[in-house]
Design an enzyme around this catalytic site. Structure first.
Site, PDB file in Angstrom:
ATOM      1  N   HIS A 310      -0.672  -9.464  -9.369  1.00 28.16           N
ATOM      2  CA  HIS A 310       0.440  -8.525  -8.722  1.00 28.16           C
ATOM      3  C   HIS A 310       1.023  -8.041  -9.944  1.00 28.16           C
ATOM      4  O   HIS A 310       2.260  -7.221  -9.611  1.00 28.16           O
ATOM      5  CB  HIS A 310       1.151  -9.328  -7.988  1.00 28.16           C
ATOM      6  CG  HIS A 310       0.949  -9.378  -6.669  1.00 28.16           C
ATOM      7  ND1 HIS A 310       0.934  -8.686  -5.534  1.00 28.16           N
ATOM      8  CD2 HIS A 310       0.174 -10.421  -6.100  1.00 28.16           C
ATOM      9  CE1 HIS A 310       0.415  -9.227  -4.430  1.00 28.16           C
ATOM     10  NE2 HIS A 310      -0.317 -10.249  -4.635  1.00 28.16           N
ATOM     11  N   LYS A 491      15.220  -2.365  -4.328  1.00 28.21           N
ATOM     12  CA  LYS A 491      14.179  -3.266  -4.655  1.00 28.21           C
ATOM     13  C   LYS A 491      14.640  -4.515  -5.531  1.00 28.21           C
ATOM     14  O   LYS A 491      16.005  -4.306  -6.052  1.00 28.21           O
ATOM     15  CB  LYS A 491      13.154  -2.585  -5.585  1.00 28.21           C
ATOM     16  CG  LYS A 491      13.851  -1.423  -6.636  1.00 28.21           C
ATOM     17  CD  LYS A 491      12.914  -0.534  -7.499  1.00 28.21           C
ATOM     18  CE  LYS A 491      12.578   0.581  -6.331  1.00 28.21           C
ATOM     19  NZ  LYS A 491      10.940   0.589  -6.254  1.00 28.21           N
ATOM     20  N   ARG A 492      14.201  -5.396  -6.081  1.00 30.96           N
ATOM     21  CA  ARG A 492      14.648  -6.182  -6.874  1.00 30.96           C
ATOM     22  C   ARG A 492      15.233  -5.659  -8.169  1.00 30.96           C
ATOM     23  O   ARG A 492      14.547  -4.566  -8.643  1.00 30.96           O
ATOM     24  CB  ARG A 492      13.565  -7.264  -7.310  1.00 30.96           C
ATOM     25  CG  ARG A 492      13.448  -8.508  -6.200  1.00 30.96           C
ATOM     26  CD  ARG A 492      12.099  -9.207  -6.342  1.00 30.96           C
ATOM     27  NE  ARG A 492      11.589  -9.217  -8.027  1.00 30.96           N
ATOM     28  CZ  ARG A 492      10.473  -8.701  -8.472  1.00 30.96           C
ATOM     29  NH1 ARG A 492       9.605  -8.109  -7.551  1.00 30.96           N
ATOM     30  NH2 ARG A 492      10.109  -8.663  -9.884  1.00 30.96           N
ATOM     31  N   LYS A 497      11.910  -1.751 -13.629  1.00 32.53           N
ATOM     32  CA  LYS A 497      12.258  -0.861 -12.399  1.00 32.53           C
ATOM     33  C   LYS A 497      13.175   0.209 -12.771  1.00 32.53           C
ATOM     34  O   LYS A 497      13.373   1.432 -12.104  1.00 32.53           O
ATOM     35  CB  LYS A 497      12.490  -1.457 -11.122  1.00 32.53           C
ATOM     36  CG  LYS A 497      11.572  -2.376 -10.504  1.00 32.53           C
ATOM     37  CD  LYS A 497      12.078  -3.213  -9.257  1.00 32.53           C
ATOM     38  CE  LYS A 497      11.062  -4.101  -8.918  1.00 32.53           C
ATOM     39  NZ  LYS A 497      10.051  -3.428  -8.083  1.00 32.53           N
ATOM     40  N   THR A 598       5.474  -1.051  -2.603  1.00 30.67           N
ATOM     41  CA  THR A 598       5.309  -0.876  -1.411  1.00 30.67           C
ATOM     42  C   THR A 598       6.625  -0.163  -0.769  1.00 30.67           C
ATOM     43  O   THR A 598       6.459   0.472   0.313  1.00 30.67           O
ATOM     44  CB  THR A 598       5.075  -2.130  -0.825  1.00 30.67           C
ATOM     45  OG1 THR A 598       6.337  -2.989  -1.048  1.00 30.67           O
ATOM     46  CG2 THR A 598       3.684  -2.666  -0.835  1.00 30.67           C
ATOM     47  N   LYS A 602       6.907   2.851   2.198  1.00 29.33           N
ATOM     48  CA  LYS A 602       8.079   2.814   3.388  1.00 29.33           C
ATOM     49  C   LYS A 602       8.814   4.139   3.682  1.00 29.33           C
ATOM     50  O   LYS A 602       9.053   4.871   4.610  1.00 29.33           O
ATOM     51  CB  LYS A 602       8.995   1.704   3.441  1.00 29.33           C
ATOM     52  CG  LYS A 602       8.268   0.535   3.415  1.00 29.33           C
ATOM     53  CD  LYS A 602       9.019  -0.781   3.051  1.00 29.33           C
ATOM     54  CE  LYS A 602       8.449  -1.931   2.611  1.00 29.33           C
ATOM     55  NZ  LYS A 602       9.581  -2.923   1.875  1.00 29.33           N
TER      56      LYS A 602
HETATM   57  C1  LIG Z   1       9.295  -3.421   0.502  1.00 24.15           C
HETATM   58  C2  LIG Z   1      10.562  -4.386   0.191  1.00 24.15           C
HETATM   59  C3  LIG Z   1      10.574  -4.755  -1.247  1.00 24.15           C
HETATM   60  C4  LIG Z   1       9.408  -4.138  -2.257  1.00 24.15           C
HETATM   61  O1  LIG Z   1      10.048  -2.771  -2.877  1.00 24.15           O
HETATM   62  P1  LIG Z   1       9.629  -2.221  -4.132  1.00 24.15           P
HETATM   63  O2  LIG Z   1      10.226  -0.989  -4.214  1.00 24.15           O
HETATM   64  O3  LIG Z   1       8.019  -2.089  -3.768  1.00 24.15           O
HETATM   65  O4  LIG Z   1       9.856  -3.120  -5.183  1.00 24.15           O
HETATM   66  C5  LIG Z   1      11.604  -5.535  -1.656  1.00 24.15           C
HETATM   67  N1  LIG Z   1      12.371  -6.044  -0.962  1.00 24.15           N
HETATM   68  C6  LIG Z   1      12.344  -5.857   0.414  1.00 24.15           C
HETATM   69  C7  LIG Z   1      13.456  -6.439   1.427  1.00 24.15           C
HETATM   70  C8  LIG Z   1      11.525  -4.943   0.967  1.00 24.15           C
HETATM   71  O5  LIG Z   1      11.457  -4.597   2.255  1.00 24.15           O
END
Ligand SMILES: *Cc1c(COP(=O)(O)O)cnc(C)c1O
Length: 751
Positions: A310, A491-492, A497, A598, A602
């Site tokens: 990952h 995101k985290r 990032k 991911t 979304k």
């Molecule tokens: C989808 C999702 C992530 C992943 O987000 P990235 O932008 O791909 O890092 C992290 N936290 C939550 C709550 C999510 O739904």
């Protein structure tokens, strides 16, 4: 029986006179009955998806969607003056994951069940999850996230296994979460725990005694590992997870009367990142104990296991000192030693392939790659980088093992549940086939020049923004203007990032407005995300964002054009509110560093337009929508890799050379911000950006600000922008996790 009759029978009164709490419990009971009534998926071969994280999100809504009861429930409650959304808020969200990796595992379980594949998840039942994030004094604080309730969807079973830690044995307890698929399919997520875990040992914040394993083993996901005791605890957790998995597998296979010599015909194991890697030696140990030769056992396990990588961030590729493994799982060491020996004998000319290095550290990913038959990356670019850079010696040794499986998301949660309005509208446009065959979404393209369609899509987006604004006002007391452009980065928190780049953009815009240059349209910049408790720089970035929020939002002139919102405790529930409301999806990682992402998928599915680097799955998004429907900027992954290899990046040069960059970076310690924030934290962030900037923020900052300016300007051209939204929606079918899981099954699992 109709849903209404079932509810009334449970409530003993009409729906209209029940409280939200009563309705919640009646709905949960009804859903549980329907789940029990659905047949379990079975088959000749079974998959075990082992993962330290499963970020499942709340279960009531997802189960209603998959039982095809969601709309009926929504309308029934509405007709009785109730709001299903409010009722869903009563369910605590299982806090069993950290970010994308854990959410991927949850999407995969949903798709496995929906495709009626025979596959279960295996993980741990962390009592307090990762942690709950609170903001005080413009800083992140961590508190336990207590999500377990008596009447939740996770149920206790009688299944228990003896787990050996050296000369000590503990007895596990299995809990199950039913995973029902869309219309069909029923599998399980098995979550293991210890009855002796003692929640009362948690003291200040999320601190606890790391030594008493009986009491602390499953308290938290990713407990602090900055010291030896913390690292030992992680090994205890990992071994506990995989020993339970291995024993469950052997028990189920024996119960079915299967011959263990033919294990590879009957099971597949997917190792999600390196946390479950010890399943390899543990399963070999058990098979040898059952009378098999070491050679045969190792061969069978290799045939059974697949490993998913990952990340290429070095710090995330786990390696444990042999002495630590000796302390926790001494009975595995002869096996790990034997596996290393066999690998060394076969490839003794290349030390990069050794499982145990010269310093006596055990490299988990290397064990996975030697003793799995499949090694996959999670997006096309990521797999390419693995093959040719990060894992090159392994690719050269085992080219046939390497393959790509671009991540996906389940459309049940990420559009049907979070955006029923858009779902209904797509149904109106092209019928419902896309719900079970997502590439059918492509047919939305027929409408890309239809004015009426574009108007409706824009209206739905506006409605989702109004709903998000209402939610934020009620839940967090934050006012936002639904008529402003919503730019969202959730995101985290991590330097790669580059939330810090977005923060610098805010400073750039603030200074411009202060100097009398006003933007074409008001913008609200949203952030959300947790920082690992020991990750100082990520916490400093949160601090900067919270200080900017205070400064910008309270400035009577600037706040007319620009507002900053940092969402507290970003989780699935908040993602489901903010993603459908987003106009701009911020995917601005340093090229080569984001394996897939991911979140990007979304947003796309919900009609946001991406501004992003050519990184991870952004590359595939761009290929699908074409360059004119995405805003890409920044240096390429090849350039970035070259800069790393040649030590060719010096942040200070960019700072000295570019006046705009210098002003933005300097502003971090301006009197305005020092009045609000903590000087030490802000200065440390600023010094880092000038003198280190490991993730090359300043490299791309100029290009980012310019590209964003273009995007904001284009937004004002409503027909153009709405057409971009439509193209993004139409081309997002590829990112359904149903497609991803079909690929895993066709090419790796063969269920
Ligand atoms: C989808 C999702 C992530 C992943 O987000 P990235 O932008 O791909 O890092 C992290 N936290 C939550 C709550 C999510 O739904």
């Amino acid at each position: 029986m109709k849903l209404e009759e079932q509810l009334v029978a449970k409530l003993g009164k009409p729906v209209a006179s029940a409280s939200d709490e009563e309705l919640y419990h009646a709905l949960v009971d009804t859903v549980k009955e329907q789940i029990r009534a659905r047949e379990m998926t079975s088959g000749n071969k079974k998959l075990y998806y082992i993962s330290a994280e499963f970020l499942t999100g709340r279960q009531l809504g997802r189960n209603l969607v998959n039982l095809r009861l969601y709309k009926e429930a929504l309308e029934l409650l509405k007709a009785n003056g109730k709001d299903l959304r409010e009722i869903e808020e009563l369910e605590p969200e299982p806090s069993l994951g950290n970010g994308g990796l854990g959410r991927l595992a949850a999407c995969f379980l949903d798709s496995i069940a929906s495709l009626n594949l025979n596959g279960d998840g295996v993980g741990l039942r962390y009592h307090f999850g990762l942690f709950k994030q609170e903001f005080r004094n413009h800083c992140q604080y961590e508190v336990p996230d207590r999500w377990i309730t008596e009447d939740g969807f996770v149920t206790k079973t009688d299944v228990s296994f003896p787990i050996r830690f050296g000369d000590r044995i503990v007895y596990s307890r299995m809990y199950d979460l039913d995973v029902i698929g869309f219309e069909k399919g029923h599998t399980k997520l098995h979550l293991f725990d210890l009855d002796t875990v003692d929640e009362s040992i948690v003291g200040e914040g999320i601190s606890f005694d790391k030594k008493s394993i009986d009491k602390n083993l499953t308290l938290f996901l990713y407990p602090d590992d900055s010291d030896k005791d913390g690292q030992l605890l992680r090994i205890y957790q990992q071994y506990f997870m995989v020993s339970n998995a291995a024993q469950l597998i052997i028990k189920e296979q024996k119960d079915l009367g299967h011959d263990l010599h033919r294990l590879a015909d009957h099971i597949a194991i997917q190792i999600n990142d390196t946390h479950p890697s010890l399943v390899i030696p543990e399963l070999i140990r058990i098979l040898v104990h059952e009378g098999m030769s070491f050679r045969e056992a190792a061969g069978i396990v290799t045939g059974v296991c697949g490993y998913t990588n990952h990340t290429i961030l070095a710090e995330a590729l786990e390696k444990w000192p042999m002495s630590y493994l000796n302390e926790v799982v001494p009975h595995l060491m002869p096996i790990i030693g034997g596996l290393d020996f066999a690998a060394v004998c076969a490839y003794n000319d290349n030390k990069n392939l050794n499982i145990i290095d010269d310093e006596g550290k055990v490299h988990m990913a290397r064990m996975d790659m030697h003793y799995s038959h499949s090694v996959n990356g999670v997006a096309a670019l990521h797999t390419k980088i693995l093959k040719h850079q990060e894992l090159r010696p392994f690719f050269e040794t085992y080219p046939e093992k390497f393959n790509n499986k671009t991540n996906g998301i389940t459309f049940r949660r990420w559009i049907m549940h979070c955006n029923p309005e858009l779902t209904d509208y797509i149904n109106e446009m092209i019928g419902k086939d896309w719900l079970s065959n997502p590439t059918e979404l492509e047919r939305v393209m027929y409408f890309h020049n239809d004015e009426n369609t574009l108007k409706n899509i824009a209206e739905i987006k506006h409605l989702k923004k109004v709903q998000a604004a209402k939610y934020l006002k009620e839940k967090e007391g934050i006012e936002v203007d639904p008529d402003s452009i919503f730019s969202v980065q959730v995101k985290r928190m991590h330097e790669y990032k580059r939330q810090q780049m977005n923060a610098l953009y805010i400073i750039y815009e603030y200074l411009k407005i202060k100097s009398g240059i006003y933007p074409a349209a008001p913008v609200t910049v949203f952030f959300g995300g947790k920082a690992a408790p020991a990750y100082t720089m990520a916490k400093n970035i949160i601090h900067l964002i919270l200080c900017l929020q205070e400064l910008v939002n309270n400035d009577p002139v600037v706040s007319k054009y620009l507002r900053v919102v940092m969402l507290q405790n970003y989780n699935i529930a908040k993602a489901e509110v903010i993603i459908p409301a987003a106009d701009i999806s911020e995917q601005i990682s340093l090229a080569s560093k984001e394996a897939s992402g991911t979140g990007n998928m979304k947003f796309m599915l919900n009609g946001a337009v991406t501004i992003g680097t050519n990184d991870g799955a952004n590359v595939e998004i761009r290929d699908l929508v074409r360059a004119e429907n995405i805003y890409t900027f920044g240096r390429s992954s090849d350039d970035v890799i070259h800069l790393y290899n040649t030590n060719g990046y010096h942040a200070i040069d960019y700072y000295n050379r570019d006046e705009h960059i210098r002003r933005c970076v300097d502003f971090i310690t301006s009197p305005e911000l020092l009045k609000i924030g903590n000087e030490e934290m802000l200065r440390s962030l600023q010094d880092n950006l000038k003198n280190k900037d490991w993730f090359m923020t300043l490299l791309d900052l100029g290009d980012y600000c310019n590209t964003k300016e273009t995007a904001l300007y284009d937004y004002l051209n409503r027909p153009k922008w709405t057409r971009m939204m439509l193209v993004n929606i139409a081309r997002s079918g590829f990112f359904s996790s149903d497609r991803t899981i079909k690929e895993y099954n066709d090419e790796i699992w063969h269920l």
